[in-house]
Design a protein around this motif. Structure first.
Motif, mmCIF file in Angstrom:
data_model
loop_
_atom_site.group_PDB
_atom_site.id
_atom_site.type_symbol
_atom_site.label_atom_id
_atom_site.label_comp_id
_atom_site.label_asym_id
_atom_site.label_seq_id
_atom_site.Cartn_x
_atom_site.Cartn_y
_atom_site.Cartn_z
ATOM 1 N N PRO A 83 -5.330 6.519 3.683
ATOM 2 C CA PRO A 83 -3.815 6.483 3.604
ATOM 3 C C PRO A 83 -3.268 5.937 4.958
ATOM 4 C CG PRO A 83 -4.432 8.543 2.805
ATOM 5 C CD PRO A 83 -6.072 7.561 3.326
ATOM 6 N N ASN A 84 -3.840 6.051 5.962
ATOM 7 C CA ASN A 84 -3.428 5.789 7.320
ATOM 8 C C ASN A 84 -3.624 4.233 7.322
ATOM 9 O OD1 ASN A 84 -3.170 8.347 8.420
ATOM 10 N ND2 ASN A 84 -5.241 8.607 8.306
ATOM 11 N N LEU A 88 0.066 1.521 7.253
ATOM 12 C CA LEU A 88 0.188 0.308 8.102
ATOM 13 C C LEU A 88 0.981 -1.105 7.590
ATOM 14 C CD1 LEU A 88 -2.624 0.681 10.639
ATOM 15 C CD2 LEU A 88 -0.294 1.456 10.825
ATOM 16 N N ASP A 89 0.532 -1.113 6.387
ATOM 17 C CA ASP A 89 1.107 -2.420 5.526
ATOM 18 C C ASP A 89 2.546 -2.930 5.827
ATOM 19 O OD1 ASP A 89 -1.499 -3.157 4.935
ATOM 20 O OD2 ASP A 89 -1.132 -1.948 2.976
ATOM 21 N N CYS A 90 3.177 -1.761 5.424
ATOM 22 C CA CYS A 90 4.891 -2.061 5.636
ATOM 23 C C CYS A 90 5.254 -2.382 6.891
ATOM 24 C CB CYS A 90 5.574 -0.938 4.906
ATOM 25 S SG CYS A 90 7.294 -1.232 4.578
ATOM 26 N N VAL A 91 4.745 -1.605 7.749
ATOM 27 C CA VAL A 91 4.995 -1.962 9.186
ATOM 28 C C VAL A 91 4.683 -3.338 9.680
ATOM 29 C CG1 VAL A 91 4.881 -1.023 11.567
ATOM 30 C CG2 VAL A 91 5.187 0.473 9.693
ATOM 31 N N ALA A 92 3.626 -3.649 9.517
ATOM 32 C CA ALA A 92 2.886 -5.096 9.897
ATOM 33 C C ALA A 92 3.996 -6.027 9.232
ATOM 34 C CB ALA A 92 1.643 -4.983 9.392
ATOM 35 N N THR A 105 -1.636 2.178 -4.996
ATOM 36 C CA THR A 105 -2.798 1.558 -4.223
ATOM 37 C C THR A 105 -4.168 2.013 -4.936
ATOM 38 O OG1 THR A 105 -2.770 3.526 -2.880
ATOM 39 C CG2 THR A 105 -1.526 1.701 -1.978
ATOM 40 N N LEU A 106 -5.088 1.028 -4.572
ATOM 41 C CA LEU A 106 -6.418 1.473 -5.053
ATOM 42 C C LEU A 106 -6.960 2.413 -4.131
ATOM 43 C CD1 LEU A 106 -7.824 -2.136 -4.692
ATOM 44 C CD2 LEU A 106 -8.060 -0.880 -6.743
ATOM 45 N N ALA A 107 -6.566 2.798 -3.097
ATOM 46 C CA ALA A 107 -7.032 3.960 -2.499
ATOM 47 C C ALA A 107 -6.468 5.246 -2.820
ATOM 48 C CB ALA A 107 -6.452 4.071 -0.778
ATOM 49 N N GLY A 108 -5.347 5.192 -3.558
ATOM 50 C CA GLY A 108 -4.516 6.505 -4.098
ATOM 51 C C GLY A 108 -5.079 6.512 -5.835
#
Length: 122
Positions: A83-84, A88-92, A105-108
């Protein structure tokens, strides 16, 4: 329009012209190329390019079907970090002047990450 493609690194948005994508649809050659890439680079990212439809308010989209970060975290038994990393995707992208939306997300636990990109809104 749905095209299968693959990313040889974590940097996705160099430009659409540099993306390696198959022509519209999933041809036998395209599927074989994706499978070949997965065999050669099993820890890599795999995604589908999503072209905008007439009513869409986006430049393009990417649906990640496999994530190098998820694979790395699983390999090192550290899924709690995902999740961390995803956060960061949106910020980047915002820092680069790109508006990004993603609802899963796949992670979710979703079947894919659904990135949608457009020009930064004023």
């Amino acid at each position: 329009m749905r095209c299968a493609a693959f990313v040889p690194s974590a940097h996705v948005l160099h430009s659409l012209g540099q993306m390696r994508a198959c022509s519209a649809g999933l041809s036998i050659d395209c599927i074989a190329a994706t499978e070949s890439h997965q065999l050669a680079f099993p820890e890599d990212f795999i995604y589908d390019f999503v072209a905008p439809g007439p009513a869409d308010n986006l430049e393009f989209g990417i649906n990640y079907r496999a994530c190098g970060f998820c694979k790395f975290a699983q390999q090192h038994e550290d899924k709690e970090i995902l999740p961390n990393i995803c956060g960061l995707d949106c910020v980047a992208y915002t820092a680069r002047g790109i508006h990004m939306e993603r609802t899963q997300t796949l992670a979710g636990g979703a079947s894919h990450c659904n990135f949608r990109f457009s020009r930064q809104r004023s």
